[in-house]
Design an enzyme around this catalytic site. Sequence first.
Site, PDB file in Angstrom:
ATOM      1  CD  GLU A   1      -2.790  -1.031   2.497  1.00  0.00           C
ATOM      2  OE1 GLU A   1      -2.496  -0.274   3.445  1.00  0.00           O
ATOM      3  OE2 GLU A   1      -3.686  -1.879   2.561  1.00  0.00           O
TER       4      GLU A   1
ATOM      5  NE  ARG B   1       7.317  -0.077  16.331  1.00  0.00           N
ATOM      6  CZ  ARG B   1       6.844   1.071  15.841  1.00  0.00           C
ATOM      7  NH1 ARG B   1       6.667   1.209  14.556  1.00  0.00           N
ATOM      8  NH2 ARG B   1       6.574   2.070  16.646  1.00  0.00           N
TER       9      ARG B   1
ATOM     10  NE  ARG C   1       1.607   6.753  16.843  1.00  0.00           N
ATOM     11  CZ  ARG C   1       2.635   6.264  16.195  1.00  0.00           C
ATOM     12  NH1 ARG C   1       2.707   6.385  14.897  1.00  0.00           N
ATOM     13  NH2 ARG C   1       3.597   5.673  16.831  1.00  0.00           N
TER      14      ARG C   1
ATOM     15  CD  GLU D   1      -1.330   8.546   7.965  1.00  0.00           C
ATOM     16  OE1 GLU D   1      -1.519   7.534   8.671  1.00  0.00           O
ATOM     17  OE2 GLU D   1      -0.346   9.292   8.087  1.00  0.00           O
TER      18      GLU D   1
ATOM     19  CE  LYS E   1       8.273   2.427  10.180  1.00  0.00           C
ATOM     20  NZ  LYS E   1       7.737   3.266  11.236  1.00  0.00           N
TER      21      LYS E   1
ATOM     22  CE  LYS F   1       5.542   4.981   6.578  1.00  0.00           C
ATOM     23  NZ  LYS F   1       5.165   6.313   7.045  1.00  0.00           N
TER      24      LYS F   1
ATOM     25  NE  ARG G   1      -2.954   3.843  11.576  1.00  0.00           N
ATOM     26  CZ  ARG G   1      -2.152   2.874  11.991  1.00  0.00           C
ATOM     27  NH1 ARG G   1      -0.902   3.152  12.314  1.00  0.00           N
ATOM     28  NH2 ARG G   1      -2.576   1.631  12.075  1.00  0.00           N
TER      29      ARG G   1
HETATM   30  P1  ATP Z   1       5.635   4.396  13.701  1.00  0.00           P
HETATM   31  O1  ATP Z   1       4.223   4.771  13.454  1.00  0.00           O
HETATM   32  O2  ATP Z   1       5.988   3.122  13.011  1.00  0.00           O
HETATM   33  O3  ATP Z   1       6.077   4.537  15.117  1.00  0.00           O
HETATM   34  P2  ATP Z   1       6.137   6.844  12.558  1.00  0.00           P
HETATM   35  O4  ATP Z   1       5.016   7.407  13.256  1.00  0.00           O
HETATM   36  O5  ATP Z   1       7.405   7.606  12.455  1.00  0.00           O
HETATM   37  O6  ATP Z   1       6.532   5.427  13.039  1.00  0.00           O
HETATM   38  P3  ATP Z   1       6.191   6.038   9.960  1.00  0.00           P
HETATM   39  O7  ATP Z   1       7.557   5.487  10.084  1.00  0.00           O
HETATM   40  O8  ATP Z   1       6.040   7.176   9.068  1.00  0.00           O
HETATM   41  O9  ATP Z   1       5.528   6.514  11.225  1.00  0.00           O
HETATM   42  O10 ATP Z   1       5.216   4.817   9.516  1.00  0.00           O
HETATM   43  C1  ATP Z   1       4.090   4.298  10.129  1.00  0.00           C
HETATM   44  C2  ATP Z   1       2.875   5.164   9.880  1.00  0.00           C
HETATM   45  O11 ATP Z   1       2.561   5.239   8.505  1.00  0.00           O
HETATM   46  C3  ATP Z   1       1.594   4.649  10.463  1.00  0.00           C
HETATM   47  O12 ATP Z   1       1.471   4.915  11.830  1.00  0.00           O
HETATM   48  C4  ATP Z   1       0.524   5.382   9.646  1.00  0.00           C
HETATM   49  O13 ATP Z   1       0.213   6.615  10.259  1.00  0.00           O
HETATM   50  C5  ATP Z   1       1.210   5.685   8.349  1.00  0.00           C
HETATM   51  N1  ATP Z   1       0.618   5.028   7.158  1.00  0.00           N
HETATM   52  C6  ATP Z   1       0.483   5.646   5.961  1.00  0.00           C
HETATM   53  N2  ATP Z   1      -0.055   4.840   5.047  1.00  0.00           N
HETATM   54  C7  ATP Z   1      -0.293   3.669   5.653  1.00  0.00           C
HETATM   55  C8  ATP Z   1      -0.853   2.437   5.214  1.00  0.00           C
HETATM   56  N3  ATP Z   1      -1.253   2.248   3.957  1.00  0.00           N
HETATM   57  N4  ATP Z   1      -0.923   1.430   6.117  1.00  0.00           N
HETATM   58  C9  ATP Z   1      -0.517   1.602   7.399  1.00  0.00           C
HETATM   59  N5  ATP Z   1       0.013   2.753   7.867  1.00  0.00           N
HETATM   60  C10 ATP Z   1       0.141   3.783   7.012  1.00  0.00           C
END
Ligand code: ATP
Length: 554
Positions: free
Chosen positions: A248, A411, A270, A298, A417, A250, A255
């Site tokens: 998918e 996690r 979140r 998101e 990702k 990102k 969130r």
């Molecule tokens: P994390 O949430 O893993 O602690 P982070 O907040 O820095 O790290 P990222 O590393 O950017 O976030 O990646 C995870 C986040 O990506 C998710 O919490 C969500 O908000 C976002 N996201 C965007 N698109 C998607 C998707 N298709 N599926 C799941 N999450 C997604």
Amino acid sequence: MKQSAAFLGLAEALERVRSTTSKNQKVETLSEYLKGLKPEDAEIAARVASGRSSARGSKDEAQVGYSTLLEVLREVTGVTQEGVSKSYLRHGDLGEVAEELLEEKKEQPLFSDPLTLGDLDEAFQRLRSLKGHGSAAAKRGVVKSLILRATPVEGKYVVKVLTGEMRTGLVSGLLEEAIAAAYSLTKADSARAHMILGDIGLLARQAAAGDVSGIKIRPFRPVNFMLAEPLATAGEIAEHFGKAAYAEYKYDGVRAQVHRAGGSVRVYSRRLEDITSSFPEIVDSMKGSEGDCILDGEIVPFSDGRPLPFQLLQRRLRRMEKFAEAAKNAPVSYFAFDILMFGGEETTNQPLSNRRALLRRLVRGTTVRLAETADVSTEGEINAAFRRSRELGYEGLVVKDPDSVYAMGRRGSGWVKLKEELDTIDAVIVAAEYGHGKRAGVISDYTFAVRDGDELKTIGKAYSGLTDKEIEEMTRRLKEITIKDFGYRRKVKPEIVVEVAFDSIQLSERHDSGYALRFPRIKRIRTDKGVADIDTMEKVESIFSGQRLKVDER
Ligand code: ATP
């Protein structure tokens, strides 16, 4: 409230928890203590043990600034400002300062009933309800009456909760274990109930009342989100799954969980906060959906089929402009990628492939968008999807196992990702300085730290990345949370989380982590994260050794 248990019992139990490094002993000590409590007291005790004064996700927090606490301590103990500063330098922890100073309390309360858990909770509720003009003095009064009645060790834990700096090593998993042990639950049931309730206090209360088996996901009670594991390359991802997976895009936004039931819709962040009023369009976009449902997705600034810069959303979240203006400047779309409840039935235990089919059915007839997905199995296919995502302006990919369940608050390995950059670090600002030249008069240089167990370790200093407006706002907030003012430099309460991009990590003697980020720049202020969510030394070390490998290969 009279029959509520004495607060001293909890403060002493927390002292014992803190004094051992053994996780088993921490769990045993707390569970022994919890066993004797009635449900209402168990709720307060577990929440305080987790370092919180209010339920997770509740709108108002019992926030009390360092300066208020210091002032109260000076008043109650008669110690001078210099004496307090010295004590702070010795301990580096305001709770311990309180304990030391309260040994020599000057003022005595008018009546001296011992504090109970109920008294404590009542004071927290009062602090939460005090807002706006004139509230500072009233808050000081509430804190003062607590501190006056507190023994030194109680004072220590009152201050620790009010500053959010518990440092007992009771991480969420250990609290779940202690509650499980106290009330004869399995660890798995305790953890699951915690994810659904979203708050450790509620878990303890329900467990103490023998009422955990019936806990189910339900609308308007947000649950912790599933998170993704980072992997470095498309090759690693292909190997990780070893079968067809969903790639998918990102999306770079906020969130959000959208709950719908009985004709109303609410949106949760979140941190499980209700953010519905910032995003009325999302409520509108759910029109046409049927039955009770919970979606995960998101909120993305989006217009004419393309994503807009993320910064636009921050103004909306901080309610810096009127809604009509906000909606024009930062139109948003909700991109849904998961469903946790459909037609009133929980779906988290169904495989993702089923959940996606349900999600597709649900959004038909609404203006919610589905996250775009491609089926991938090989490294080449993952790379191609990644490039497409970048070309369209998205951040990368989240690749998901079609057979995986929705692992609340975890996690899990079901989601991984892939991003372009080496990585970013989420760090908390611990000190700040005034800028020079164009930036004179505003606080524009920020020293930030990552987590190392219970401690914070500095890892860099960033000067760039924020707009002038953001720096202005930062200046205001940093002044509010200043612990010590050295003139051009300030030590601040670790509260503001920033996402920092950088070119590489170097060894360094300047910072107490032993590392420094090279060319750090602030990518964004993470209003959605608190100090408990920042990155750890482990992550820093793993990026550092990963980059060493790459250099060696070259
Ligand atoms: P994390 O949430 O893993 O602690 P982070 O907040 O820095 O790290 P990222 O590393 O950017 O976030 O990646 C995870 C986040 O990506 C998710 O919490 C969500 O908000 C976002 N996201 C965007 N698109 C998607 C998707 N298709 N599926 C799941 N999450 C997604």
